[in-house]
Motif scaffolding. Structure first.
Motif, PDB file in Angstrom:
ATOM      1  N   VAL A  41      79.159  30.466  65.971  1.00  0.00           N
ATOM      2  CA  VAL A  41      79.402  30.530  67.418  1.00  0.00           C
ATOM      3  C   VAL A  41      80.903  30.539  67.709  1.00  0.00           C
ATOM      4  CG1 VAL A  41      79.132  29.277  69.596  1.00  0.00           C
ATOM      5  CG2 VAL A  41      77.201  29.465  68.027  1.00  0.00           C
ATOM      6  N   ILE A  42      81.633  29.631  67.051  1.00  0.00           N
ATOM      7  CA  ILE A  42      83.088  29.586  67.256  1.00  0.00           C
ATOM      8  C   ILE A  42      83.726  30.897  66.809  1.00  0.00           C
ATOM      9  CG2 ILE A  42      85.202  28.378  66.588  1.00  0.00           C
ATOM     10  CD1 ILE A  42      83.517  25.855  66.240  1.00  0.00           C
ATOM     11  N   THR A  43      83.241  31.448  65.705  1.00  0.00           N
ATOM     12  CA  THR A  43      83.778  32.725  65.226  1.00  0.00           C
ATOM     13  C   THR A  43      83.527  33.840  66.232  1.00  0.00           C
ATOM     14  OG1 THR A  43      83.380  32.022  62.945  1.00  0.00           O
ATOM     15  CG2 THR A  43      83.708  34.378  63.333  1.00  0.00           C
ATOM     16  N   ALA A  44      82.314  33.879  66.797  1.00  0.00           N
ATOM     17  CA  ALA A  44      82.001  34.910  67.784  1.00  0.00           C
ATOM     18  C   ALA A  44      82.904  34.814  69.009  1.00  0.00           C
ATOM     19  CB  ALA A  44      80.537  34.798  68.213  1.00  0.00           C
ATOM     20  N   ARG A  68      75.139  43.873  59.836  1.00  0.00           N
ATOM     21  CA  ARG A  68      75.904  44.387  60.983  1.00  0.00           C
ATOM     22  C   ARG A  68      75.107  44.256  62.275  1.00  0.00           C
ATOM     23  NH1 ARG A  68      77.087  48.550  57.251  1.00  0.00           N
ATOM     24  NH2 ARG A  68      75.542  49.893  58.277  1.00  0.00           N
ATOM     25  N   THR A  69      73.822  44.575  62.208  1.00  0.00           N
ATOM     26  CA  THR A  69      72.981  44.468  63.401  1.00  0.00           C
ATOM     27  C   THR A  69      72.843  43.017  63.846  1.00  0.00           C
ATOM     28  OG1 THR A  69      71.735  46.410  62.660  1.00  0.00           O
ATOM     29  CG2 THR A  69      70.717  45.022  64.347  1.00  0.00           C
ATOM     30  N   ALA A  70      72.619  42.137  62.885  1.00  0.00           N
ATOM     31  CA  ALA A  70      72.460  40.719  63.229  1.00  0.00           C
ATOM     32  C   ALA A  70      73.732  40.169  63.870  1.00  0.00           C
ATOM     33  CB  ALA A  70      72.101  39.917  61.977  1.00  0.00           C
ATOM     34  N   TRP A  71      74.893  40.506  63.316  1.00  0.00           N
ATOM     35  CA  TRP A  71      76.147  39.986  63.874  1.00  0.00           C
ATOM     36  C   TRP A  71      76.420  40.569  65.253  1.00  0.00           C
ATOM     37  CZ3 TRP A  71      78.984  36.031  63.777  1.00  0.00           C
ATOM     38  CH2 TRP A  71      80.293  36.057  64.268  1.00  0.00           C
ATOM     39  N   GLY A  96      85.676  37.157  57.411  1.00  0.00           N
ATOM     40  CA  GLY A  96      84.217  37.160  57.344  1.00  0.00           C
ATOM     41  C   GLY A  96      83.652  38.493  56.908  1.00  0.00           C
ATOM     42  N   ASP A  97      84.266  39.602  57.328  1.00  0.00           N
ATOM     43  CA  ASP A  97      83.769  40.911  56.925  1.00  0.00           C
ATOM     44  C   ASP A  97      83.902  41.129  55.417  1.00  0.00           C
ATOM     45  OD1 ASP A  97      86.492  40.794  57.124  1.00  0.00           O
ATOM     46  OD2 ASP A  97      86.753  42.794  58.003  1.00  0.00           O
ATOM     47  N   ARG A  98      85.010  40.665  54.838  1.00  0.00           N
ATOM     48  CA  ARG A  98      85.171  40.806  53.385  1.00  0.00           C
ATOM     49  C   ARG A  98      84.182  39.915  52.639  1.00  0.00           C
ATOM     50  NH1 ARG A  98      90.808  40.452  54.526  1.00  0.00           N
ATOM     51  NH2 ARG A  98      90.918  38.400  53.495  1.00  0.00           N
ATOM     52  N   GLN A  99      83.902  38.742  53.160  1.00  0.00           N
ATOM     53  CA  GLN A  99      82.916  37.871  52.539  1.00  0.00           C
ATOM     54  C   GLN A  99      81.532  38.521  52.543  1.00  0.00           C
ATOM     55  OE1 GLN A  99      83.090  34.037  54.457  1.00  0.00           O
ATOM     56  NE2 GLN A  99      85.305  33.933  54.308  1.00  0.00           N
ATOM     57  N   TRP A 100      81.183  39.167  53.652  1.00  0.00           N
ATOM     58  CA  TRP A 100      79.868  39.812  53.716  1.00  0.00           C
ATOM     59  C   TRP A 100      79.799  41.008  52.768  1.00  0.00           C
ATOM     60  CZ3 TRP A 100      75.197  38.675  54.890  1.00  0.00           C
ATOM     61  CH2 TRP A 100      74.244  39.681  55.076  1.00  0.00           C
ATOM     62  N   ARG A 101      80.874  41.787  52.660  1.00  0.00           N
ATOM     63  CA  ARG A 101      80.872  42.913  51.715  1.00  0.00           C
ATOM     64  C   ARG A 101      80.739  42.413  50.283  1.00  0.00           C
ATOM     65  NH1 ARG A 101      84.952  45.142  55.131  1.00  0.00           N
ATOM     66  NH2 ARG A 101      86.570  44.364  53.713  1.00  0.00           N
ATOM     67  N   TRP A 102      81.406  41.298  49.963  1.00  0.00           N
ATOM     68  CA  TRP A 102      81.274  40.740  48.622  1.00  0.00           C
ATOM     69  C   TRP A 102      79.833  40.328  48.356  1.00  0.00           C
ATOM     70  CZ3 TRP A 102      79.557  35.969  47.033  1.00  0.00           C
ATOM     71  CH2 TRP A 102      79.732  35.660  45.679  1.00  0.00           C
ATOM     72  N   PHE A 103      79.173  39.710  49.341  1.00  0.00           N
ATOM     73  CA  PHE A 103      77.784  39.309  49.175  1.00  0.00           C
ATOM     74  C   PHE A 103      76.892  40.523  48.947  1.00  0.00           C
ATOM     75  CE2 PHE A 103      73.617  38.668  51.171  1.00  0.00           C
ATOM     76  CZ  PHE A 103      73.136  37.625  50.400  1.00  0.00           C
ATOM     77  N   CYS A 104      77.108  41.582  49.711  1.00  0.00           N
ATOM     78  CA  CYS A 104      76.286  42.783  49.547  1.00  0.00           C
ATOM     79  C   CYS A 104      76.513  43.426  48.182  1.00  0.00           C
ATOM     80  CB  CYS A 104      76.590  43.791  50.656  1.00  0.00           C
ATOM     81  SG  CYS A 104      76.075  43.260  52.306  1.00  0.00           S
ATOM     82  N   ASP A 105      77.722  43.348  47.658  1.00  0.00           N
ATOM     83  CA  ASP A 105      78.011  43.929  46.342  1.00  0.00           C
ATOM     84  C   ASP A 105      77.281  43.217  45.217  1.00  0.00           C
ATOM     85  OD1 ASP A 105      79.637  45.807  47.493  1.00  0.00           O
ATOM     86  OD2 ASP A 105      81.498  44.685  47.136  1.00  0.00           O
ATOM     87  N   GLN A 106      76.867  41.972  45.432  1.00  0.00           N
ATOM     88  CA  GLN A 106      76.157  41.234  44.394  1.00  0.00           C
ATOM     89  C   GLN A 106      74.677  41.610  44.318  1.00  0.00           C
ATOM     90  OE1 GLN A 106      78.437  39.534  42.643  1.00  0.00           O
ATOM     91  NE2 GLN A 106      79.783  40.254  44.305  1.00  0.00           N
ATOM     92  N   LEU A 107      74.178  42.336  45.303  1.00  0.00           N
ATOM     93  CA  LEU A 107      72.770  42.707  45.349  1.00  0.00           C
ATOM     94  C   LEU A 107      72.520  43.968  44.538  1.00  0.00           C
ATOM     95  CD1 LEU A 107      72.163  42.127  49.171  1.00  0.00           C
ATOM     96  CD2 LEU A 107      71.649  40.555  47.299  1.00  0.00           C
ATOM     97  N   PRO A 108      71.258  44.247  44.189  1.00  0.00           N
ATOM     98  CA  PRO A 108      70.942  45.507  43.506  1.00  0.00           C
ATOM     99  C   PRO A 108      71.335  46.695  44.380  1.00  0.00           C
ATOM    100  CG  PRO A 108      69.103  43.974  43.353  1.00  0.00           C
ATOM    101  CD  PRO A 108      70.085  43.367  44.304  1.00  0.00           C
ATOM    102  N   PRO A 109      71.817  47.775  43.767  1.00  0.00           N
ATOM    103  CA  PRO A 109      72.292  48.932  44.556  1.00  0.00           C
ATOM    104  C   PRO A 109      71.296  49.460  45.573  1.00  0.00           C
ATOM    105  CG  PRO A 109      72.957  49.153  42.268  1.00  0.00           C
ATOM    106  CD  PRO A 109      72.066  47.953  42.320  1.00  0.00           C
ATOM    107  N   PRO A 110      69.981  49.541  45.271  1.00  0.00           N
ATOM    108  CA  PRO A 110      69.065  50.067  46.300  1.00  0.00           C
ATOM    109  C   PRO A 110      69.005  49.208  47.568  1.00  0.00           C
ATOM    110  CG  PRO A 110      68.033  50.131  44.135  1.00  0.00           C
ATOM    111  CD  PRO A 110      69.287  49.321  43.990  1.00  0.00           C
ATOM    112  N   ALA A 111      69.294  47.921  47.438  1.00  0.00           N
ATOM    113  CA  ALA A 111      69.174  47.032  48.593  1.00  0.00           C
ATOM    114  C   ALA A 111      70.481  46.856  49.356  1.00  0.00           C
ATOM    115  CB  ALA A 111      68.674  45.658  48.132  1.00  0.00           C
ATOM    116  N   GLN A 112      71.602  47.319  48.802  1.00  0.00           N
ATOM    117  CA  GLN A 112      72.895  47.041  49.429  1.00  0.00           C
ATOM    118  C   GLN A 112      73.019  47.676  50.805  1.00  0.00           C
ATOM    119  OE1 GLN A 112      76.029  48.176  46.741  1.00  0.00           O
ATOM    120  NE2 GLN A 112      75.456  46.645  45.187  1.00  0.00           N
ATOM    121  N   GLY A 113      72.584  48.932  50.935  1.00  0.00           N
ATOM    122  CA  GLY A 113      72.723  49.608  52.215  1.00  0.00           C
ATOM    123  C   GLY A 113      71.898  48.949  53.308  1.00  0.00           C
TER     124      GLY A 113
END
Length: 375
Positions: free
Chosen positions: A65-68, A217-220, A193-210
């Motif tokens: 909330v504070i970040t938003a 992005r939609t949730a935020w 925060g955006d770099r943290q989220w990209r790092w998290f997505c990079d840890q997932l299997p490639p088919p699920a990253q997109g």
């Protein structure tokens, strides 16, 4: 047909000539029922896990909330300042604003203390005299006897009162710890925060990253839209209440307006509860007529909030039916009290927006990848 030949097999769905076909409606209901049960079990398990770490969950939620709130200011300042300095300036400005509001409330209460004591004593006497008249016909001195009974009860349970006070001090320490953790998280969310989220997505299997990146992005976007919208609605309600109470001469107009601002974060029920407190203050200080005007103000503010502010300000970010909002608030309050009531609506809004964002992806995937067994 030979008399020794086997009898013809019963058609599917028949046993001994008796129809046993399950109606399509019942099959559909059963299919949905077990899926709903599975979803309910998963949700209950999630709430149970969060219940074990509810302080951390609340801190992360407050940090978001504070970040938003602070991120737009930090992004604006980062055009002329280094990013770390811009974040620091935004955080300090937010802290100064909050502390300034609390100091204003404290100064207002301290400045009106003497007058408030006199008004409340006279107001209490007026209420007592009114209760002694028809149709209540309360016995004279009944409220005085009630006060003495409360005093004796507190004296006899002094140890319990002291332990409760100490427990409240412990709770205050917990609240301060949660706020400190929330502020700590918000600093890093705002900075990168955006770099943290990209790092998290990079840890997932490639088919699920997109898909996960799209969901994030939609949730935020929905969460920030809801946060900005509810802040605007709460600020508008607080200004209207503060002006109305000041015109009516009700004491503690500024603290009651701040209470209205805070309560507005609970949709539908927060504002009426805050204004009910204002009505009690008006009854004790200014009499029944002023209290009746404040009660009418509850209806007016509710109409403005429900038919003007929420449709105009929040419809672009949160597309939820009022019934869904009411059920979400009630369910959240039952599950986790006040915190659940505050978190429920943005949580449901985020889940719904993510589902809507991922639905076209599912349809496209179904069209592009037909069933290989078909044909």
């Amino acid at each position: 047909m030979s008399p020794h030949s086997d009898p013809p097999a019963s058609p599917p769905g028949r046993t001994g000539g008796t129809q046993t076909r399950v109606p399509r409606t019942l099959r559909s209901a059963a299919a949905y029922a077990w899926r709903i049960l599975v979803v309910g079990v998963v949700v209950q398990a999630a709430f149970s896990v969060l219940g074990q770490f509810h302080r951390i969950a609340v801190a992360v939620f407050l940090g978001l909330v504070i970040t938003a709130v602070l991120k737009p200011l930090a992004d604006l300042l980062s055009r002329v300042l280094p990013r770390p300095l811009a974040v620091a300036v935004a955080v300090v400005a937010g802290i100064v604003l909050v502390l300034g509001g609390l100091a204003l409330v404290g100064e207002t209460v301290a400045g009106q203390r003497t007058g408030l004591e006199r008004e409340f004593v006279s107001g209490f006497d007026r209420i007592e005299h009114r209760l002694e008249e028809p149709p209540f016909r309360l016995e004279p001195g009944a409220l005085d006897d009630l006060q003495s009974r409360i005093g004796r009860l507190l004296s006899s349970h002094r140890s319990t009162v002291i332990s409760t006070a100490l427990s409240g001090a412990g709770r205050l320490l917990e609240v301060l710890t949660v706020l400190a953790l929330a502020l700590f998280c918000s600093v890093f969310f705002t900075h990168s925060g955006d770099r943290q989220w990209r790092w998290f997505c990079d840890q997932l299997p490639p088919p699920a990253q997109g898909r996960v990146a799209l969901a994030g992005r939609t949730a935020w976007r929905t969460f920030t839209g809801y946060t900005h919208g509810i802040l605007l609605v709460a600020a508008t309600n607080a200004v209207l209440v503060g002006i109305a109470l000041s015109l009516l001469g009700v004491p503690l107009a500024v603290p009651l307006a701040l209470l209205e601002f805070t309560a507005a974060f609970i949709p539908l029920i927060g504002s009426p509860i805050a204004l009910s407190v204002a009505a009690v203050v008006a009854l004790a200080s200014k009499g029944a007529l002023t209290a009746a005007v404040v009660v009418a103000l509850i209806v007016i503010i509710g109409q403005i909030e429900g038919h003007l502010l929420h449709p105009i300000v929040m419809s672009w970010a949160v597309r939820l039916h009022p019934v869904v909002v009411a059920l979400s608030v009630t369910g959240g309050a039952v599950a986790a009290g006040v915190i659940g009531a505050v978190v429920a609506v943005p949580f449901v809004a985020v889940v719904w927006s993510v589902r809507q964002a991922l639905r076209p992806q599912d349809a496209m995937a179904t069209t592009a990848d037909p069933d290989p067994s078909a044909g």
